[in-house]
Scaffold this active site. Sequence first.
Site, short mmCIF file in Angstrom:
data_model
loop_
_atom_site.label_atom_id
_atom_site.label_comp_id
_atom_site.label_asym_id
_atom_site.label_seq_id
_atom_site.Cartn_x
_atom_site.Cartn_y
_atom_site.Cartn_z
CB CYS A 196 -0.89 0.00 1.24
SG CYS A 196 -1.71 1.58 1.51
CB CYS A 237 -2.74 2.04 -16.14
SG CYS A 237 -3.72 1.26 -14.86
CB CYS A 277 -4.06 44.61 -29.80
SG CYS A 277 -3.28 45.92 -30.74
CB CYS A 292 3.96 44.29 -36.48
SG CYS A 292 2.94 42.89 -37.00
ZN LIG Z 1 -3.82 2.63 -12.98
ZN LIG Z 2 3.46 42.85 -39.17
ZN LIG Z 3 -2.60 1.32 3.58
ZN LIG Z 4 -3.33 48.20 -31.22
#
Ligand SMILES: [Zn+2]
Ligand SMILES: [Zn+2]
Ligand SMILES: [Zn+2]
Ligand SMILES: [Zn+2]
Length: 472
Positions: A196, A237, A277, A292
């Site tokens: 576990c 899994c 923009c 730009c």
């Molecule tokens: Zn699994």
């Molecule tokens: Zn451009």
């Molecule tokens: Zn346990």
């Molecule tokens: Zn602009």
Amino acid sequence: MDSDYSGDEEYVEENDEDLSDEDQVVAMKVEDNKFMTHGELEIEMKKTIAEVQAVLQIKKGICRILLHKFKWNKEALFDKFYDCLDMTEFLKGCQIIRKSEDEESHKGECDICVDLTDLVGLSCGHLACSKCWKAYITEKIVDGRQSEIECLASKCDLLIEDEKIKTILSDSLVLDAYDYHKVNGFVMTNPFIKWCPGKNCGRAVKVFSTDSQLIECECGARFCFCCYENWHEPVTCELQKQWVIRCKSDSETANWIMAHTKECPKCHTTIEKNGGCNHMSCQTRSCMHEFCWLCMKPWRGHTACNSYVDKNEQQRTNSRQSLERYLFYYNRYRTHEQSLQLEMKLKKKVAIKMDQIANATKAYVEGKCLEQAVEVLSQCRQTMMYSYVFAFYLQKDNNSQIFEDNQKDLEAATENLSELLEKDIDEDDYSKLFKLVQDKSRYVDARRKVLLEHCIEGYDKNFWKFTTAAFR
Ligand SMILES: [Zn+2]
Ligand SMILES: [Zn+2]
Ligand SMILES: [Zn+2]
Ligand SMILES: [Zn+2]
Ligand SMILES: [Zn+2]
Ligand SMILES: [Zn+2]
Ligand SMILES: [Zn+2]
């Protein structure tokens, strides 16, 4: 009765019988799995060794080595043992050499410490003084945490039998550690048993089928038997593993930076793009360069930049799209995960409420429905989380459309139940509250089963198409 919930109730009534049948199947499965302490595992291991010894009539230490090789599958071992034409070869393949008489000790020079003394050895004929054997084996056990220890000669892979180890070692602490590692080796090689992963739990679970399944340990740990992750139904899994890798990978962040930031062409400061923009201004005061975003040319005098799309720019756009898609699913996955964690607090709140109600009305049994509703809610959160992993890898088609509809319904129902438990729980009319909570949690549980059953159907009929490469 509140008319809002009548639809839900009808739905539940129709499916009531199916659901209780299913619950029984699940309950039986859970009972089959057995949780074992270290001591119980040791008993089980020794029992298996004794059973094999009774049949093969060889030393227990050799039986353990053989069982280890055969992953503790007795039948497979017996088959191979009786089918093999050359026993010596078979045993050699298992790193064993059998000798009828015990190895004698010789006087001679130890290869390791060069003392002239009594030398002892294994059936392979490799010799050393007992001091060197002891030091070697102790190191393998204490530092190497090994239960399968090879001969100390560098090119010899013969495994040392337990009986031999007991004659060489005298320190009881080291022998205890050896016993401990043997049990660990038993668990690690046996495909039907796993530790576990719960903190300080120390139990192992023994299953009857090695299929992917939910394991709920007494310590509170809930995990998938196959991959140790949180229980991830409806995701396989394999996909879950990929998802975890993806979420952990730093390259996602790198992709994000690549797609969302650029360097100012003048001063090379990193600039993040916030809006749509493309007219950018560098925020560095000494620079204030305007350019730009698409072509990186100065904004002044810029009229069009649609003539040529740079290959790099194309890649950047693809990576951004794929990243945005990932983030869409990841955000929803994380949101449900966070809700799941936040709703843990509900357990306390509900326990207090149940006490209040029990004190006021003696309605102990009815009050239980609040506790059950919290449990249903956390199961739904978990299913919602992994439904987004499932959807992330799922290709679009008619079945994915049905899945998304189921997902949408479950999500709405889950939020409904969550809201009810967080806000309406202070309702003073207890019988009204119980009715509401019962109706809603039954409905949401039914929605969860509809979604999961559709997923299972898809796996059975092989109609899910997952893509893992395209979204990388
Ligand atoms: Zn699994
Ligand atoms: Zn451009
Ligand atoms: Zn346990
Ligand atoms: Zn602009
Ligand atoms: Zn020596
Ligand atoms: Zn050897
Ligand atoms: Zn600049």
